[in-house]
Design a protein around this motif. Structure first.
Motif, PDB file in Angstrom:
ATOM      1  N   ASN A   1     -30.509  30.454  -2.017  1.00 35.52           N
ATOM      2  CA  ASN A   1     -31.500  31.522  -2.197  1.00 35.52           C
ATOM      3  C   ASN A   1     -31.149  32.823  -1.467  1.00 35.52           C
ATOM      4  O   ASN A   1     -30.914  32.831  -0.273  1.00 35.52           O
ATOM      5  CB  ASN A   1     -32.868  31.046  -1.690  1.00 35.52           C
ATOM      6  N   HIS A   2     -31.108  33.907  -2.229  1.00 37.68           N
ATOM      7  CA  HIS A   2     -30.859  35.240  -1.669  1.00 37.68           C
ATOM      8  C   HIS A   2     -31.559  36.265  -2.565  1.00 37.68           C
ATOM      9  O   HIS A   2     -31.758  36.020  -3.749  1.00 37.68           O
ATOM     10  CB  HIS A   2     -29.353  35.518  -1.557  1.00 37.68           C
ATOM     11  N   PRO A   3     -31.942  37.407  -1.993  1.00 39.34           N
ATOM     12  CA  PRO A   3     -32.677  38.414  -2.770  1.00 39.34           C
ATOM     13  C   PRO A   3     -31.753  39.463  -3.403  1.00 39.34           C
ATOM     14  O   PRO A   3     -30.592  39.608  -2.992  1.00 39.34           O
ATOM     15  CB  PRO A   3     -33.535  39.085  -1.691  1.00 39.34           C
ATOM     16  N   HIS A   4     -32.265  40.151  -4.414  1.00 39.61           N
ATOM     17  CA  HIS A   4     -31.637  41.364  -4.937  1.00 39.61           C
ATOM     18  C   HIS A   4     -32.747  42.357  -5.265  1.00 39.61           C
ATOM     19  O   HIS A   4     -33.811  41.970  -5.746  1.00 39.61           O
ATOM     20  CB  HIS A   4     -30.866  41.104  -6.234  1.00 39.61           C
ATOM     21  N   ARG A   5     -32.471  43.634  -5.042  1.00 36.01           N
ATOM     22  CA  ARG A   5     -33.375  44.695  -5.505  1.00 36.01           C
ATOM     23  C   ARG A   5     -32.571  45.947  -5.837  1.00 36.01           C
ATOM     24  O   ARG A   5     -31.662  46.321  -5.112  1.00 36.01           O
ATOM     25  CB  ARG A   5     -34.421  45.053  -4.438  1.00 36.01           C
TER      26      ARG A   5
ATOM     27  N   SER B   1     -30.921  31.598  -6.682  1.00 36.79           N
ATOM     28  CA  SER B   1     -29.756  30.818  -6.253  1.00 36.79           C
ATOM     29  C   SER B   1     -28.801  30.689  -7.433  1.00 36.79           C
ATOM     30  O   SER B   1     -29.227  30.690  -8.593  1.00 36.79           O
ATOM     31  CB  SER B   1     -30.185  29.433  -5.772  1.00 36.79           C
ATOM     32  N   GLU B   2     -27.512  30.608  -7.096  1.00 35.16           N
ATOM     33  CA  GLU B   2     -26.471  30.467  -8.115  1.00 35.16           C
ATOM     34  C   GLU B   2     -25.505  29.385  -7.656  1.00 35.16           C
ATOM     35  O   GLU B   2     -24.947  29.488  -6.560  1.00 35.16           O
ATOM     36  CB  GLU B   2     -25.727  31.795  -8.294  1.00 35.16           C
ATOM     37  N   PHE B   3     -25.331  28.361  -8.504  1.00 30.23           N
ATOM     38  CA  PHE B   3     -24.434  27.267  -8.146  1.00 30.23           C
ATOM     39  C   PHE B   3     -23.385  27.049  -9.238  1.00 30.23           C
ATOM     40  O   PHE B   3     -23.714  26.585 -10.328  1.00 30.23           O
ATOM     41  CB  PHE B   3     -25.224  25.973  -7.896  1.00 30.23           C
TER      42      PHE B   3
HETATM   43 FE    FE Z   1     -27.183  36.759  -6.646  1.00 32.71          FE
END
Ligand code: FE
Length: 284
Positions: free
Chosen positions: A67-71, A113-115
Motif C-alpha cells: 500500500n502506497h498513495p498517489h496524488r 498496492s501492486e504485486f
Molecule cells: Fe503505485
C-alpha cells in the motif's frame, strides 16, 4: 493545437539526447531499471518517471509494492510478460495479464498496492508516470484497465507492426481515451533492418525507449541500444530503422504542460503548499 506554419507535417524529429536507465529498487525491494526520474533525467514534461522491470527471479519482485498513495498524476502500467495484481482503498481490484495496460488517473488520491507475478518464468513490464495539468490534479480517481486482446495491433508495412495503446497510428486509435495530455503510446516491433516513420503530433514531447535489440532513430539515424531512451526534437515524424537483431521499442509522446512541478515521492503537485496538504490528507 499546433500553430499553423509552412512546415506543418514535414519536420522530421532528431534525437537530441540519449539516456541509459539506472538499476534501482523501489517498493518492498523490487529490482528495476529507472529511465526517467533519475539524477541524469529528472523528467520530460509531461512525463515524470519511466521504469522497466524485468526478471526471471521472483525474489527480485515478489514483495511487490505494498500500500502506497498517489496524488496529482497518472500511472501507466504496461505488461509485456507476466501479470500485475492490483488493489486499492476504494475496493477496486484487478489482474493485468500479459500485453495489457492499466491507465490509472490518481487525481486527488488513491492508496493502492501492486504485486507483479511471473508467467512461464518471466515478469516484464514498464511503468510510466504522466503528469496532470493543475486543473485536473484533484479530479476523481479513474481506472482504464485494458486487457491485451483489446489493444489493436497494426501492420505497418514490411517487417513492422505496432500495438496502439493510446493515440492514433496509421488511422487506428488505441483503447485508452480522454487523457489530459493527449498522449500517444505505441509499442513497435520491427524485424531486422525494417524501417518505419512514426507519425506524431508535431508539438508533443516524444521519447523512444528500446527494450529489445537496437534501432537507428531520428533524421540522423542515432543508434539507440537496448535499455536506452532517446529524447526527440519537435516534428511530425520519427524514422526508426531496426538493427540486425530487430527492435522492440515504445514511442511515447504527450503535450507538455509547462507548469511548475512540486514533487515529493508519490505526490506531484504545482506548489509546496499543495504537497504539504497531500501529506496531511494522506495521514488523515
Ligand atoms: Fe503505485
Amino acid at each position: 493545437m499546433a500553430t499553423p506554419s509552412m512546415n506543418v507535417g514535414s519536420k522530421t524529429r532528431e534525437v537530441v539526447r540519449k539516456v541509459r536507465g539506472q538499476p534501482t529498487s523501489d517498493g518492498a525491494g523490487v529490482q528495476l531499471t529507472r529511465v526517467i526520474g533519475t539524477g541524469a533525467l529528472d523528467s520530460f514534461d509531461p512525463f515524470l518517471l519511466l521504469d522497466e522491470f524485468r526478471s526471471d527471479n521472483p525474489n527480485d519482485y515478489l514483495a511487490g509494492f505494498p500500500n502506497h498513495p498517489h496524488r496529482g498524476f497518472e500511472t501507466v502500467t504496461y505488461m509485456l510478460a507476466g501479470r500485475m495484481r492490483h488493489g486499492d482503498n476504494q475496493g477496486n481490484e484487478g489482474l493485468l495479464g500479459p500485453g495489457s495496460v492499466q491507465w490509472m488517473t490518481a487525481g486527488r488520491g488513491i492508496v493502492h498496492s501492486e504485486f507483479p507475478e511471473q508467467q512461464e518464468g518471466l515478469m516484464w513490464g514498464l511503468q510510466l508516470w504522466v503528469n496532470l495539468p493543475r486543473k485536473d490534479k484533484m479530479t476523481a480517481p479513474r481506472y482504464q484497465d485494458i486487457q491485451g486482446d483489446r489493444i489493436p495491433e497494426v501492420e505497418l508495412g514490411a517487417g513492422a507492426r505496432a500495438r496502439v495503446l493510446v493515440g492514433t497510428l496509421n488511422g487506428v486509435a488505441g483503447p485508452v481515451t480522454d487523457v489530459a495530455t493527449e498522449p500517444v503510446y505505441f509499442d513497435l516491433r520491427l524485424d531486422a533492418g525494417a524501417r518505419y516513420d512514426v507519425q506524431l503530433p508535431e508539438g508533443h514531447n516524444v521519447f523512444a525507449y528500446v527494450y529489445l535489440g537496437d534501432a537507428k532513430i531520428g533524421a540522423a539515424g542515432t543508434l539507440i541500444a537496448r535499455g536506452e531512451l532517446a529524447l526527440t526534437s519537435a516534428g511530425a515524424r520519427l524514422p526508426v530503422v531496426a538493427g540486425a537483431e530487430g527492435a522492440r521499442l515504445i514511442v511515447v509522446g504527450g503535450r507538455p504542460l509547462k507548469e511548475p512541478v512540486a514533487r515529493y515521492g508519490p505526490f506531484v503537485m504545482n506548489t509546496e503548499q499543495e504537497i504539504r496538504q497531500a501529506f496531511a490528507d494522506y495521514q488523515a
